[in-house]
Design a protein around this motif. Sequence first.
Motif, PDB file in Angstrom:
ATOM      1  N   ALA A  33      12.046   6.961   2.222  1.00 56.22           N
ATOM      2  CA  ALA A  33      12.475   5.949   3.344  1.00 56.22           C
ATOM      3  C   ALA A  33      11.395   5.667   4.224  1.00 56.22           C
ATOM      4  O   ALA A  33      11.075   4.409   4.752  1.00 56.22           O
ATOM      5  CB  ALA A  33      13.551   6.220   3.992  1.00 56.22           C
ATOM      6  N   ALA A  34      10.481   6.806   4.625  1.00 53.56           N
ATOM      7  CA  ALA A  34       9.568   6.455   5.577  1.00 53.56           C
ATOM      8  C   ALA A  34       8.018   6.372   5.079  1.00 53.56           C
ATOM      9  O   ALA A  34       7.132   6.108   5.687  1.00 53.56           O
ATOM     10  CB  ALA A  34       9.459   7.702   6.730  1.00 53.56           C
ATOM     11  N   VAL A  35       8.134   6.142   3.782  1.00 58.08           N
ATOM     12  CA  VAL A  35       6.717   6.262   3.187  1.00 58.08           C
ATOM     13  C   VAL A  35       6.234   4.523   3.038  1.00 58.08           C
ATOM     14  O   VAL A  35       6.804   3.862   2.528  1.00 58.08           O
ATOM     15  CB  VAL A  35       6.742   6.799   1.612  1.00 58.08           C
ATOM     16  N   PRO A  36       5.148   4.156   3.607  1.00 60.60           N
ATOM     17  CA  PRO A  36       4.535   2.735   3.369  1.00 60.60           C
ATOM     18  C   PRO A  36       4.365   2.597   2.186  1.00 60.60           C
ATOM     19  O   PRO A  36       3.837   3.229   1.344  1.00 60.60           O
ATOM     20  CB  PRO A  36       3.435   2.873   4.315  1.00 60.60           C
ATOM     21  N   LEU A  37       4.975   1.326   1.656  1.00 61.55           N
ATOM     22  CA  LEU A  37       4.416   0.906   0.317  1.00 61.55           C
ATOM     23  C   LEU A  37       3.226   0.921  -0.125  1.00 61.55           C
ATOM     24  O   LEU A  37       2.610   1.342  -1.291  1.00 61.55           O
ATOM     25  CB  LEU A  37       5.247  -0.570   0.107  1.00 61.55           C
ATOM     26  N   ALA A  38       2.358   0.693   0.603  1.00 58.58           N
ATOM     27  CA  ALA A  38       0.677   0.572   0.600  1.00 58.58           C
ATOM     28  C   ALA A  38       0.144   2.029   0.208  1.00 58.58           C
ATOM     29  O   ALA A  38      -0.407   2.082  -0.561  1.00 58.58           O
ATOM     30  CB  ALA A  38       0.057   0.355   2.019  1.00 58.58           C
ATOM     31  N   VAL A  39       0.939   3.090   0.750  1.00 60.18           N
ATOM     32  CA  VAL A  39       0.758   4.230  -0.092  1.00 60.18           C
ATOM     33  C   VAL A  39       1.205   4.531  -1.333  1.00 60.18           C
ATOM     34  O   VAL A  39       0.508   5.256  -2.157  1.00 60.18           O
ATOM     35  CB  VAL A  39       1.401   5.535   1.162  1.00 60.18           C
ATOM     36  N   LEU A  40       2.391   4.169  -1.616  1.00 58.49           N
ATOM     37  CA  LEU A  40       3.023   4.198  -3.191  1.00 58.49           C
ATOM     38  C   LEU A  40       2.567   3.297  -4.029  1.00 58.49           C
ATOM     39  O   LEU A  40       2.322   3.474  -5.119  1.00 58.49           O
ATOM     40  CB  LEU A  40       4.545   4.123  -2.872  1.00 58.49           C
ATOM     41  N   GLN A  41       1.848   2.131  -3.544  1.00 63.31           N
ATOM     42  CA  GLN A  41       1.499   0.843  -4.397  1.00 63.31           C
ATOM     43  C   GLN A  41       0.260   1.419  -5.471  1.00 63.31           C
ATOM     44  O   GLN A  41       0.241   1.465  -6.749  1.00 63.31           O
ATOM     45  CB  GLN A  41       0.855  -0.023  -3.868  1.00 63.31           C
ATOM     46  N   PRO A  42      -0.714   2.277  -5.117  1.00 58.77           N
ATOM     47  CA  PRO A  42      -1.622   2.869  -6.028  1.00 58.77           C
ATOM     48  C   PRO A  42      -0.999   3.752  -7.129  1.00 58.77           C
ATOM     49  O   PRO A  42      -1.514   3.599  -8.305  1.00 58.77           O
ATOM     50  CB  PRO A  42      -2.664   3.770  -5.034  1.00 58.77           C
TER      51      PRO A  42
END
Length: 201
Positions: A33-42
């Motif tokens: 929930a708190a993880v920015p999508l920019a962190v997950l996208q890679p």
Amino acid sequence: MASLPSMSVPARAQSSSPPLPALVRDIPAVLLAAVPLAVLQPLFNRIAAHVARTRPELFARLGPHTGKYYLIDPIDLPFVLVLRPDAASPYLKAHRRHEHPHHDAVIAGTFLNLLEMIDGALDGDALFFSRDLRIGGDTEAVVALRNALDDFEGSALDSVLSSFGLLSRPAATAVAALRALAAPSRQGSSRDRRQDRSRHE
């Protein structure tokens, strides 16, 4: 631009299955929930590129549907994924739900049900008829993806997890633990559905 259909709203009340124990059901959502999508996208970029490179036959089986955009909706997570299964230019991108990304077809279900379907542990048709899986949009594209997964030699989920590199083993262990914790609830759901069918026969 296609919008998310009504089926993609959280289906805890819609699903015929009893809810998983709260701790199990909410672990992925709470962690993400708190993880920015920019962190997950890679990570999603890596997954798409790895599967396209190591198992291109999965995408090739889709034929004319490789250029379609599939919206994968894990209804208990705070985002959706858009997949274009083109081995030459794979695309897997996360979007917040309010973004209503363009898509041609939709596959929606709980995170664990989608994992089980990808791995072949649960039959997509059975999930659909039990209302634990919802589809929309281009149904031919959805059927082509289902058939490609059914015909896949080995585990598509293992191919995804292997893209994690050094984290592949911990990721596989975490997924196995979630599946094991969910198993008793899934068995109870199947038993309840069999009893319902017996009462109506």
